[in-house]
Design an enzyme around this catalytic site. Structure first.
Site, PDB file in Angstrom:
ATOM      1  N   SER A  11     -44.168 -53.769  44.727  1.00  0.00           N
ATOM      2  CA  SER A  11     -45.608 -54.006  44.226  1.00  0.00           C
ATOM      3  C   SER A  11     -46.415 -55.155  44.874  1.00  0.00           C
ATOM      4  CB  SER A  11     -45.971 -54.487  42.642  1.00  0.00           C
ATOM      5  OG  SER A  11     -46.953 -54.866  42.572  1.00  0.00           O
TER       6      SER A  11
ATOM      7  N   TYR B 231     -44.070 -59.477  35.509  1.00  0.00           N
ATOM      8  CA  TYR B 231     -44.156 -58.254  36.190  1.00  0.00           C
ATOM      9  C   TYR B 231     -44.126 -58.644  37.679  1.00  0.00           C
ATOM     10  CZ  TYR B 231     -45.869 -53.804  38.244  1.00  0.00           C
ATOM     11  OH  TYR B 231     -45.693 -52.471  39.241  1.00  0.00           O
TER      12      TYR B 231
HETATM   13  N1  NAD Z   1     -49.517 -47.625  39.017  1.00  0.00           N
HETATM   14  C1  NAD Z   1     -49.689 -48.397  40.064  1.00  0.00           C
HETATM   15  O1  NAD Z   1     -50.584 -48.977  40.498  1.00  0.00           O
HETATM   16  C2  NAD Z   1     -48.388 -49.239  40.446  1.00  0.00           C
HETATM   17  C3  NAD Z   1     -48.566 -50.106  41.659  1.00  0.00           C
HETATM   18  C4  NAD Z   1     -47.282 -50.716  41.975  1.00  0.00           C
HETATM   19  C5  NAD Z   1     -46.119 -50.131  41.710  1.00  0.00           C
HETATM   20  N2  NAD Z   1     -45.932 -49.460  40.618  1.00  0.00           N
HETATM   21  C6  NAD Z   1     -44.681 -49.120  40.137  1.00  0.00           C
HETATM   22  O2  NAD Z   1     -44.429 -47.719  40.598  1.00  0.00           O
HETATM   23  C7  NAD Z   1     -43.386 -47.191  39.608  1.00  0.00           C
HETATM   24  C8  NAD Z   1     -44.140 -46.176  38.912  1.00  0.00           C
HETATM   25  O3  NAD Z   1     -45.098 -46.339  38.121  1.00  0.00           O
HETATM   26  P1  NAD Z   1     -46.352 -45.383  37.570  1.00  0.00           P
HETATM   27  O4  NAD Z   1     -47.653 -45.958  37.711  1.00  0.00           O
HETATM   28  O5  NAD Z   1     -46.198 -44.090  38.037  1.00  0.00           O
HETATM   29  O6  NAD Z   1     -45.670 -45.530  35.811  1.00  0.00           O
HETATM   30  P2  NAD Z   1     -45.541 -44.376  34.999  1.00  0.00           P
HETATM   31  O7  NAD Z   1     -45.690 -45.139  33.599  1.00  0.00           O
HETATM   32  O8  NAD Z   1     -46.613 -43.158  35.003  1.00  0.00           O
HETATM   33  O9  NAD Z   1     -44.098 -43.775  35.200  1.00  0.00           O
HETATM   34  C9  NAD Z   1     -42.760 -44.550  34.702  1.00  0.00           C
HETATM   35  C10 NAD Z   1     -41.983 -43.311  34.155  1.00  0.00           C
HETATM   36  O10 NAD Z   1     -40.879 -44.256  34.065  1.00  0.00           O
HETATM   37  C11 NAD Z   1     -40.201 -43.555  32.984  1.00  0.00           C
HETATM   38  N3  NAD Z   1     -39.477 -44.716  32.138  1.00  0.00           N
HETATM   39  C12 NAD Z   1     -39.880 -45.621  31.340  1.00  0.00           C
HETATM   40  N4  NAD Z   1     -38.792 -46.472  30.893  1.00  0.00           N
HETATM   41  C13 NAD Z   1     -37.982 -45.770  31.559  1.00  0.00           C
HETATM   42  C14 NAD Z   1     -36.242 -46.036  31.203  1.00  0.00           C
HETATM   43  N5  NAD Z   1     -36.105 -47.158  30.527  1.00  0.00           N
HETATM   44  N6  NAD Z   1     -35.344 -45.398  31.912  1.00  0.00           N
HETATM   45  C15 NAD Z   1     -36.043 -44.103  32.536  1.00  0.00           C
HETATM   46  N7  NAD Z   1     -37.272 -43.743  32.763  1.00  0.00           N
HETATM   47  C16 NAD Z   1     -37.751 -44.694  32.140  1.00  0.00           C
HETATM   48  C17 NAD Z   1     -41.457 -43.158  31.956  1.00  0.00           C
HETATM   49  O11 NAD Z   1     -41.142 -42.278  31.043  1.00  0.00           O
HETATM   50  C18 NAD Z   1     -42.424 -42.807  33.185  1.00  0.00           C
HETATM   51  O12 NAD Z   1     -42.097 -41.286  33.236  1.00  0.00           O
HETATM   52  C19 NAD Z   1     -43.038 -48.350  38.827  1.00  0.00           C
HETATM   53  O13 NAD Z   1     -42.067 -49.018  38.988  1.00  0.00           O
HETATM   54  C20 NAD Z   1     -44.483 -49.381  38.936  1.00  0.00           C
HETATM   55  O14 NAD Z   1     -43.995 -50.726  38.470  1.00  0.00           O
HETATM   56  C21 NAD Z   1     -47.165 -48.806  40.023  1.00  0.00           C
END
Ligand code: NAD
Length: 277
Positions: free
Chosen positions: A157, A170
């Site tokens: 991130s 985070y």
């Molecule tokens: N959205 C953003 O702007 C952003 C920016 C930087 C990094 N990220 C990172 O990208 C990744 C995906 O984020 P996203 O925005 O798509 O989130 P999201 O919440 O849409 O997706 C996360 C998925 O992980 C699953 N999950 C949660 N806990 C779990 C567990 N214990 N075991 C297995 N699966 C589990 C959830 O059911 C969900 O389908 C994450 O690591 C997040 O930190 C997101």
């Protein structure tokens, strides 16, 4: 390089790939892109229904996919998922550690200072992002160590480069993910094989479920001051869309990046390059 070799640079035909958190906003398009590039995709998610429905959608395109209920914080659950993937696809060549996220209880606000953040909320965020990357890397990385090849891709991130305000756990956990990416890249190459690579993508700002409450007003949908500040600090002047990650994903999991390991690639519209002045 001749033309057939050039075409193979991004070829994932028949490559078994595991994606944790695969049904999420950023990772579901990754699963679709991997399948479109020829990979056999195992969608692992704690949300079993979402994992299976994405896998069914991918199978409808004639690609191979399975949905598996899996909790990245539970080693037994990961090991049984690995057995299912091995039984179905025979091996694992790619692991995307996509499960992660933040939550309001671990976020400071005018009513909840840093000093009040509950330990259990802080621990939840640490565990999901850091342990949720380390444990699957143990389980699936062990298969790669045995076969002496493979690719692991973590999701870091912007917070890993410099922490954002309000989300201390985070930020620290994602800094840990970037650090672990370098550590594991060196370990796998030195101890097992230079054919095992470990890298990370650091997405910039993507409007998704986990940050919508911080970036937009829930009544009006307008940008919050924080959302405005992010756009003001993003030279490309927009939030990312999940498809913006796909080119970097396909580069880092394919032979195109054969000499690349231990890096964290920002996909951020220039956010991390801009000093604000
Ligand atoms: N959205 C953003 O702007 C952003 C920016 C930087 C990094 N990220 C990172 O990208 C990744 C995906 O984020 P996203 O925005 O798509 O989130 P999201 O919440 O849409 O997706 C996360 C998925 O992980 C699953 N999950 C949660 N806990 C779990 C567990 N214990 N075991 C297995 N699966 C589990 C959830 O059911 C969900 O389908 C994450 O690591 C997040 O930190 C997101």
């Amino acid at each position: 390089m001749d033309s057939p070799s050039f075409q193979k640079l991004f070829d994932l035909s028949g490559t078994p790939a595991v994606v944790t958190g695969g049904a999420g906003v950023l990772c579901a398009p990754m699963c679709r892109a991997l399948a479109a590039a020829g990979a056999k995709v195992a969608v692992l998610d704690v949300d079993a229904g979402a994992a299976e429905s994405l896998a069914a959608e991918i199978r409808a395109t004639e690609a191979q996919a399975i949905g598996i209920a899996c909790d990245v914080l539970d080693k037994t659950s990961l090991e049984s998922a690995a057995q299912i993937v091995l039984a179905k696809f025979g091996r694992v060549d790619v692991l995307i550690n996509g499960a992660g996220g933040n939550k309001p209880a671990a976020t400071t606000n005018p009513e909840q200072t840093f000093f009040d953040l509950p330990a259990e909320a802080l621990r939840w965020v640490f565990d999901l992002n850091l342990m949720g990357t380390i444990l699957p890397s143990q389980v699936f990385g062990k298969l790669m160590a045995r076969q002496k090849s493979g690719v692991i891709l973590n999701i870091s991130s912007m917070n890993a480069f410099r922490p954002l305000t309000r989300i201390p756990a985070y930020s620290a956990a994602k800094a840990g993910v970037s650090n672990f990416t370098q550590w594991l890249a060196v370990y796998m190459a030195q101890e097992y094989s230079p054919e095992i690579r470990v890298n990370a993508i650091a997405p910039g700002f993507f409007l998704t479920g986990q940050n919508r409450y911080l970036l937009t007003d829930k009544e009006t949908g307008d940008l919050t001051p924080r959302g405005q500040s992010i756009i003001g600090h993003t030279p490309l002047k927009r939030f990312g869309i999940p498809d913006d990650l796909l080119g970097t994903l396909l580069w880092l999991v394919s032979p195109a990046s054969a000499f690349v390991t231990g890096i964290v690639v920002p996909v951020d519209g220039g956010f991390s390059a801009f000093s604000g002045v």
